[in-house]
Design an enzyme around this catalytic site. Sequence first.
Site, PDB file in Angstrom:
ATOM      1  N   ASP A 184       0.723  -1.262  -0.021  1.00  9.56           N
ATOM      2  CA  ASP A 184       0.074   0.043  -0.042  1.00  9.56           C
ATOM      3  C   ASP A 184       1.008   1.037  -0.022  1.00  9.56           C
ATOM      4  OD1 ASP A 184      -2.474   1.488   0.151  1.00  9.56           O
ATOM      5  OD2 ASP A 184      -2.186   1.377   2.291  1.00  9.56           O
ATOM      6  N   HIS A 185       0.402   2.148  -0.996  1.00 11.46           N
ATOM      7  CA  HIS A 185       1.364   3.420  -1.076  1.00 11.46           C
ATOM      8  C   HIS A 185       2.863   3.258  -1.021  1.00 11.46           C
ATOM      9  CE1 HIS A 185      -2.078   6.131  -0.496  1.00 11.46           C
ATOM     10  NE2 HIS A 185      -2.474   5.493   0.462  1.00 11.46           N
TER      11      HIS A 185
ATOM     12  N   ASP B 179       2.737   4.968  -5.482  1.00  7.45           N
ATOM     13  CA  ASP B 179       1.921   6.023  -5.286  1.00  7.45           C
ATOM     14  C   ASP B 179       2.993   7.243  -5.604  1.00  7.45           C
ATOM     15  OD1 ASP B 179       0.816   8.477  -4.557  1.00  7.45           O
ATOM     16  OD2 ASP B 179       0.691   7.829  -2.293  1.00  7.45           O
TER      17      ASP B 179
ATOM     18  N   GLY C 230     -11.259   4.390   3.318  1.00 10.42           N
ATOM     19  CA  GLY C 230     -12.766   3.812   3.581  1.00 10.42           C
ATOM     20  C   GLY C 230     -13.190   3.873   5.184  1.00 10.42           C
TER      21      GLY C 230
HETATM   22  P1  13P Z   1      -8.399   4.574   6.622  1.00 10.01           P
HETATM   23  O1  13P Z   1      -7.232   4.026   7.664  1.00 10.01           O
HETATM   24  O2  13P Z   1      -8.920   5.831   6.601  1.00 10.01           O
HETATM   25  O3  13P Z   1      -9.388   3.647   6.674  1.00 10.01           O
HETATM   26  O4  13P Z   1      -7.426   4.532   5.157  1.00 10.01           O
HETATM   27  C1  13P Z   1      -6.919   3.247   4.814  1.00 10.01           C
HETATM   28  C2  13P Z   1      -6.398   3.594   3.586  1.00 10.01           C
HETATM   29  O5  13P Z   1      -7.003   4.067   2.428  1.00 10.01           O
HETATM   30  C3  13P Z   1      -4.841   2.681   3.185  1.00 10.01           C
HETATM   31  O6  13P Z   1      -4.469   3.111   1.922  1.00 10.01           O
END
Ligand code: 13P
Length: 286
Positions: free
Chosen positions: A80-81, A102, A208
Site C-alpha cells: 500500500d502506498h 504512489d 474507507g
Molecule cells: P483509513 O485508515 O482511513 O481507513 O484509510 C486506509 C487507506 O486508505 C490505506 O491506504
Amino acid sequence: MKEMLLRGAEEGYAVGQFNLNNLEFTQAILQAAEEEQAPVILGVSEAYIPYMGGLEFITGMVKSLVQHYGITVPVALHLDHGSTYDVCIRALRAGFTSVMIDASHHSLEENIDITGRVTDAAHVLDASVEAELGRIVGREDDLVVDDAEGMYAVPEECLRLVRETGIDCLAPALGSVHGPYRGQPKLGYARMGEIRQLTGLPLVLHGGSGLPDDEIRQAIKLGTAKINVNTDNQAAFTQAIRGFLAEHPDAYDPRNYLIPARKAIQESVKAKIRLFGSSGKAKREV
Ligand code: 13P
C-alpha cells in the site's frame, strides 16, 4: 488482485483491502474473510514494513497463517502506498502479489514514468499494479498531506496515466481522507463516474473508514471495486484493549486483552465485507 477487481466491478461489489498492523490483524482479517467466504486483499503500507520485521517476514507470516487456518478464499498480498520503484520491486521479489506505486506527489510526467516502469516489472511476474492521481488528504503513514494539497484527480490525466502505463486499477483522489474525517465527507461522485467511464478500470477508494454506508454504496455503483480500510479496525482493536485494561487494571498477560482485541478486528472486517457486497464471492457461481 486484478481478477478479483474486474469481477467486483462487473458484478457491482467491492473487495476490501484491510491493512496489516501486526500478527493479530493478520489472523483476524484472514479468519473474517474465510467466515464470510469473501476474496480479500491484505494491505501493507510502506511505513509498516520495518515495524513488522521486513518484507520476507510479512510474506512468510501470511503464507504460514493461510496454511495454518486452511484458508480457501482468494488472498492478495498488496503493498500500500509504495513511494519508489525500488520498494515496489522489493515487495514483488518478496512474494507480494500486487503493489501500489504512489507517485501522485510527482508531476504527471514523472508519475507516468515511475508507474510505467513498476507496471512493466510487475506484469512480468503476473502481479497487479495500482496507481494514484491527485492527492488524498490526511495521513498517509509518515506523510502528512495538508488540506490545500488535497486535490481531486483530473479525468483527462487519469486517462493518460492508464493508457501510457497499463496499470490494473486506479485510485483517483476524490475527497476521501486517510484517518478520521473532520466534518462531513464529500466525495466527487460525478468525477468518479466520469473517470470510470473514460478509463474503464476498476477504481480504488482510499480512506474507507468513517464513511457513511450510503457513500460507500454510491462509490461501488460508480465502479469502485477496491476499498481500503485501516483506521476503523485500529479503533476497534484499541477500544477493546482500553476497555479490558480499564476493567482489569492488574492484568499483565497480553493474551487476556489481545484475544478480545483480535475478535473486535474480526467483527469490524466482517461488517465491512458485508457492506461492500463481497460476502460469498470467493467462488464463482456455476
Ligand atoms: P483509513 O485508515 O482511513 O481507513 O484509510 C486506509 C487507506 O486508505 C490505506 O491506504
